[in-house]
Design an enzyme around this catalytic site. Structure first.
Site: not given
Length: 323
Positions: A38, A107
């Site tokens: 991330h 994402e």
């Protein structure tokens, strides 16, 4: 025997802590580990997002047995697939063959940072397919030149290749991604215990290949504390992939989950210190056909007590239940 894994969640701990946690996970007997990749945490309360690949390199040197895997890397927006192939080959060498490359379509939360916009889902799957083809070609050795719809590769070559390339896993959430995974993946990855996903994976060529799931848990001797922590840091989890893939910022997730209650979270995430509740949370994955389940203990500060409890109580209970 269902293999039980440990998650190094980069959104909730710093790099040195993450490495220490996976060392302890190896000591207490976890069968494998996975690592999120991330640029942002889901919620500000989580508070971290170190570079996963540096953490993985350090973990490879600090451990000796436990397998490592990205869960998952998007090889099509923030990273170019040729660079992902180089990183993965290097990780396979550093880990002595213990690395698996988990890939997904990504994402917006993490990929928006390079300013390239966020494509529609059909385009993201096209990009992922093209990226996987490039990575697999580079794993074979030799020079690769390709001018595709989404990516250009100009005379690329991996100069340090392991004898066996890392297996590639692909994350699935619907028919389209299952079709892609069935064609290209060595294993399938999912975050929901849906048998239909595995059935679709099998239909498209995935029969007999490993299938890896992931389950958030919140251990604490005081159940109220466990529920409070899960609500503060993981209330986004139940929003589903179609929502989670689109929101661009932790503040977006704050707004989207403002009406999620602690009771809502406790209904979907096992909280407390009753091992039977954790066993029953894993059971749907086993019944759906998953042969590996990676647990995510919520809260960076809660890892060490969770790992101690895993060694004494949780892992023996899970192995007894699913042997």
């Amino acid at each position: 025997m269902v293999r039980i894994g440990y998650t190094m969640m980069t959104e909730q701990a710093g790099p040195r802590e993450l490495v220490g946690h996976v060392v302890r996970a190896e000591e207490v007997g976890y069968d494998f580990s996975v690592t999120s990749d991330h640029y942002f945490p889901w919620l500000r309360a989580q508070g971290h997002a170190p570079y996963a690949w540096s953490v993985l390199g350090a973990a490879a040197q600090a451990t000796t047995r436990i397998p490592l895997m990205t869960y998952v890397t998007c090889p099509s927006v923030r990273y170019h697939p040729a660079v992902v192939a180089q990183k993965a080959a290097t990780m396979q060498l550093l880990s002595g063959g213990r690395f698996r490359l988990g890939l997904g379509s990504g994402e917006n939360l993490n990929e928006h940072v390079v300013g390239g916009g966020w494509p529609a889902v059909d385009v993201r799957h096209e990009m992922l397919e093209e990226a996987v083809e490039i990575i697999q070609a580079l794993f074979k050795g030799g020079h690769v030149t390709r001018h595709g719809t989404h990516f250009d590769v100009e005379s690329a070559r991996l100069w340090d290749l392991p004898d066996e390339p890392p297996p590639i896993g692909i994350a699935v959430s619907g028919e389209q991604s299952c079709r892609l995974a069935g064609r290209f993946a060595d294993l399938v990855i999912a975050t929901e215990p849906k048998a239909g996903l595995l059935e679709a994976f099998d239909r498209h060529g995935g029969a007999g290949k490993p299938r890896v799931g992931q389950l958030p848990v919140s251990y604490d001797p005081d159940r109220e504390t466990a529920v409070k922590r899960a609500h503060a840091q993981f209330r986004w989890f139940g929003s589903g992939w179609k929502v989670n893939a689109e929101l661009p910022h932790p503040d977006s997730f704050e707004a989207a989950t403002q009406f999620v209650t602690p009771d809502d979270v406790a209904a979907s995430i096992p909280c407390g210190d009753d091992p039977d509740a954790f066993v029953e949370a894993v059971r749907p994955y086993v019944e759906a056909g998953f042969d590996e389940v990676a647990l995510v203990q919520i809260g960076g500060d809660a890892q060490e007590p969770f790992l101690d409890w895993s060694e004494k109580t949780l892992l023996p209970a899970l192995r007894e239940a699913f042997a």
